[in-house]
Design a protein around this motif. Structure first.
Motif, PDB file in Angstrom:
ATOM      1  N   ALA A   1       0.850  -1.197   0.000  1.00 26.77           N
ATOM      2  CA  ALA A   1       0.000   0.000   0.000  1.00 26.77           C
ATOM      3  C   ALA A   1       0.878   1.236   0.000  1.00 26.77           C
ATOM      4  N   ARG A   2       0.549   2.167  -0.885  1.00 28.74           N
ATOM      5  CA  ARG A   2       1.275   3.450  -0.939  1.00 28.74           C
ATOM      6  C   ARG A   2       0.282   4.573  -0.729  1.00 28.74           C
ATOM      7  N   LEU A   3       0.516   5.361   0.298  1.00 30.99           N
ATOM      8  CA  LEU A   3      -0.365   6.465   0.630  1.00 30.99           C
ATOM      9  C   LEU A   3       0.402   7.764   0.399  1.00 30.99           C
ATOM     10  N   ARG A   4      -0.253   8.720  -0.233  1.00 30.54           N
ATOM     11  CA  ARG A   4       0.424   9.959  -0.597  1.00 30.54           C
ATOM     12  C   ARG A   4      -0.158  11.153   0.152  1.00 30.54           C
ATOM     13  N   CYS A   5       0.712  12.087   0.432  1.00 30.03           N
ATOM     14  CA  CYS A   5       0.306  13.290   1.152  1.00 30.03           C
ATOM     15  C   CYS A   5       1.022  14.494   0.565  1.00 30.03           C
ATOM     16  N   SER A   6       0.247  15.478   0.117  1.00 30.05           N
ATOM     17  CA  SER A   6       0.818  16.744  -0.338  1.00 30.05           C
ATOM     18  C   SER A   6       0.513  17.801   0.709  1.00 30.05           C
ATOM     19  N   PRO A   7       1.533  18.334   1.369  1.00 32.23           N
ATOM     20  CA  PRO A   7       1.281  19.326   2.427  1.00 32.23           C
ATOM     21  C   PRO A   7       0.755  20.631   1.849  1.00 32.23           C
ATOM     22  N   MET A   8       0.290  21.481   2.726  1.00 30.70           N
ATOM     23  CA  MET A   8      -0.145  22.810   2.299  1.00 30.70           C
ATOM     24  C   MET A   8       1.039  23.562   1.725  1.00 30.70           C
ATOM     25  N   LYS A   9       0.769  24.456   0.834  1.00 27.59           N
ATOM     26  CA  LYS A   9       1.812  25.252   0.202  1.00 27.59           C
ATOM     27  C   LYS A   9       2.590  26.001   1.280  1.00 27.59           C
ATOM     28  N   GLY A  10       3.895  25.909   1.218  1.00 28.41           N
ATOM     29  CA  GLY A  10       4.733  26.602   2.182  1.00 28.41           C
ATOM     30  C   GLY A  10       5.036  25.810   3.429  1.00 28.41           C
ATOM     31  N   HIS A  11       4.404  24.655   3.589  1.00 33.79           N
ATOM     32  CA  HIS A  11       4.661  23.817   4.762  1.00 33.79           C
ATOM     33  C   HIS A  11       5.783  22.829   4.457  1.00 33.79           C
ATOM     34  N   SER A  12       6.714  22.708   5.395  1.00 37.23           N
ATOM     35  CA  SER A  12       7.824  21.798   5.166  1.00 37.23           C
ATOM     36  C   SER A  12       7.904  20.692   6.204  1.00 37.23           C
ATOM     37  N   HIS A  13       6.881  20.618   7.063  1.00 35.30           N
ATOM     38  CA  HIS A  13       6.850  19.579   8.093  1.00 35.30           C
ATOM     39  C   HIS A  13       5.621  18.707   7.874  1.00 35.30           C
ATOM     40  N   VAL A  14       5.835  17.412   7.844  1.00 32.94           N
ATOM     41  CA  VAL A  14       4.749  16.462   7.600  1.00 32.94           C
ATOM     42  C   VAL A  14       4.721  15.427   8.715  1.00 32.94           C
ATOM     43  N   TYR A  15       3.525  15.077   9.135  1.00 34.25           N
ATOM     44  CA  TYR A  15       3.321  14.088  10.190  1.00 34.25           C
ATOM     45  C   TYR A  15       2.321  13.057   9.670  1.00 34.25           C
ATOM     46  N   TRP A  16       2.559  11.815  10.021  1.00 34.43           N
ATOM     47  CA  TRP A  16       1.600  10.748   9.700  1.00 34.43           C
ATOM     48  C   TRP A  16       1.051  10.173  11.004  1.00 34.43           C
ATOM     49  N   TYR A  17      -0.278   9.961  11.012  1.00 31.20           N
ATOM     50  CA  TYR A  17      -0.962   9.372  12.154  1.00 31.20           C
ATOM     51  C   TYR A  17      -1.856   8.230  11.662  1.00 31.20           C
ATOM     52  N   ARG A  18      -2.082   7.276  12.533  1.00 39.26           N
ATOM     53  CA  ARG A  18      -2.976   6.154  12.210  1.00 39.26           C
ATOM     54  C   ARG A  18      -4.119   6.147  13.205  1.00 39.26           C
ATOM     55  N   GLN A  19      -5.311   5.924  12.684  1.00 40.39           N
ATOM     56  CA  GLN A  19      -6.492   5.845  13.534  1.00 40.39           C
ATOM     57  C   GLN A  19      -7.169   4.497  13.331  1.00 40.39           C
ATOM     58  N   LEU A  20      -7.093   3.661  14.356  1.00 40.28           N
ATOM     59  CA  LEU A  20      -7.808   2.393  14.332  1.00 40.28           C
ATOM     60  C   LEU A  20      -9.268   2.639  14.686  1.00 40.28           C
ATOM     61  N   PRO A  21     -10.168   1.741  14.332  1.00 38.82           N
ATOM     62  CA  PRO A  21     -11.592   1.937  14.637  1.00 38.82           C
ATOM     63  C   PRO A  21     -11.818   2.206  16.118  1.00 38.82           C
ATOM     64  N   GLU A  22     -12.657   3.196  16.398  1.00 39.96           N
ATOM     65  CA  GLU A  22     -13.034   3.564  17.772  1.00 39.96           C
ATOM     66  C   GLU A  22     -11.840   4.038  18.609  1.00 39.96           C
ATOM     67  N   GLU A  23     -10.784   4.488  17.976  1.00 37.25           N
ATOM     68  CA  GLU A  23      -9.604   4.941  18.709  1.00 37.25           C
ATOM     69  C   GLU A  23      -9.240   6.369  18.307  1.00 37.25           C
ATOM     70  N   GLY A  24      -8.387   6.990  19.112  1.00 38.41           N
ATOM     71  CA  GLY A  24      -7.808   8.270  18.725  1.00 38.41           C
ATOM     72  C   GLY A  24      -6.674   8.058  17.747  1.00 38.41           C
ATOM     73  N   LEU A  25      -6.153   9.165  17.251  1.00 31.37           N
ATOM     74  CA  LEU A  25      -5.037   9.085  16.301  1.00 31.37           C
ATOM     75  C   LEU A  25      -3.749   8.782  17.064  1.00 31.37           C
ATOM     76  N   LYS A  26      -2.916   7.943  16.436  1.00 34.71           N
ATOM     77  CA  LYS A  26      -1.617   7.599  17.030  1.00 34.71           C
ATOM     78  C   LYS A  26      -0.513   8.076  16.086  1.00 34.71           C
TER      79      LYS A  26
END
Lengths: 114, 120
Positions: A19-44
């Motif tokens: 699986a390949r997931l892509r993320c394009s940050p907002m223009k001018g942003h140079s910091h990217v974070y990835w989080y995972r959310q399992l069902p019924e859980e908060g983001l990790k």
């Protein structure tokens, strides 16, 4: 100014595929974070990247998961040999600076592993 | 490591009424930031309000306000004049302060969330 973009929004994979997931940050942003959310859980938290650098990958599983944020192009979260337990929503966020600034979230990619 | 606890899995409120969502956290840091995020059924994460730990004044954003009790490590969210559009999951989140770029990570630590339903 377009927000954080993620694609695909929905991804279905069979066990053992990649699986390949892509993320394009907002223009001018140079910091990217990835989080995972399992069902019924908060983001990790999974990983924090700046251009061409992984700053903190303390939340990444040790195997099968990798992330990159190249000089040109989107950030990629790659999951090799997916298993059913990888089914989750994966969110990307970006920020312009650091230190308590708001992280702007994308709409997420929902990964389903059959 | 930081932990964030939201002890109310679900809550409901009548439209136009006021509701308070609770959040407690555990940290050894002295300087940090606290956030409330809203996740409606669309699943988009939306920042509701933010508080810097060094500020004594509670943050306010229109109908949303917080009660920040640093000594008790408590950070509750009050929603006044509840509207149907407030129906969502609400997540409390913690971020430690990092002195300068490269000195650490700006990861958010989230609670498990409170599902709020606004009843017409």
């Amino acid at each position: 100014n377009a927000g954080v973009m993620q694609n695909p929004r929905h991804l279905v994979r069979r066990r053992g595929q990649e699986a390949r997931l892509r993320c394009s940050p907002m223009k001018g942003h140079s910091h990217v974070y990835w989080y995972r959310q399992l069902p019924e859980e908060g983001l990790k938290f999974m990983v924090y990247l700046q251009k061409e650098n992984i700053i903190d990958e303390s939340g990444m599983p040790k195997e099968r998961f990798s992330a990159e944020f190249p000089k040109e192009g989107p950030s990629i979260l790659r999951i090799q040999q997916v298993v059913r337990g990888d089914s989750a929503a994966y969110f990307c966020a970006s920020s312009p600076l650091t230190g308590g600034n708001e992280q702007f979230f994308g709409p997420g990619t929902r990964l389903t592993v059959l | 490591a930081q932990t964030v606890t939201q002890s109310q899995p679900e809550m409901s409120v009548q439209e136009a009424e006021t509701v308070t969502l609770s959040c407690t956290y555990d940290t050894s840091e002295s300087n940090y930031y606290l956030f409330w995020y809203k996740q409606p059924p669309s699943r988009q994460m939306i920042l509701v309000i933010r508080q810097e730990a060094y500020k004594q004044q509670n943050a306010t954003e229109n109908r949303f306000s917080v009660n920040f009790q640093k000594a008790a490590k408590s950070f509750s969210l009050k929603i006044s004049d509840s509207q149907l559009g407030d129906t969502a999951m609400y997540f409390c989140a913690f971020m430690k302060h990092v002195a300068y770029s490269g000195a650490g990570s700006y990861q958010l630590t989230f609670g498990k969330g409170t599902k709020l339903s606004v009843i017409p």
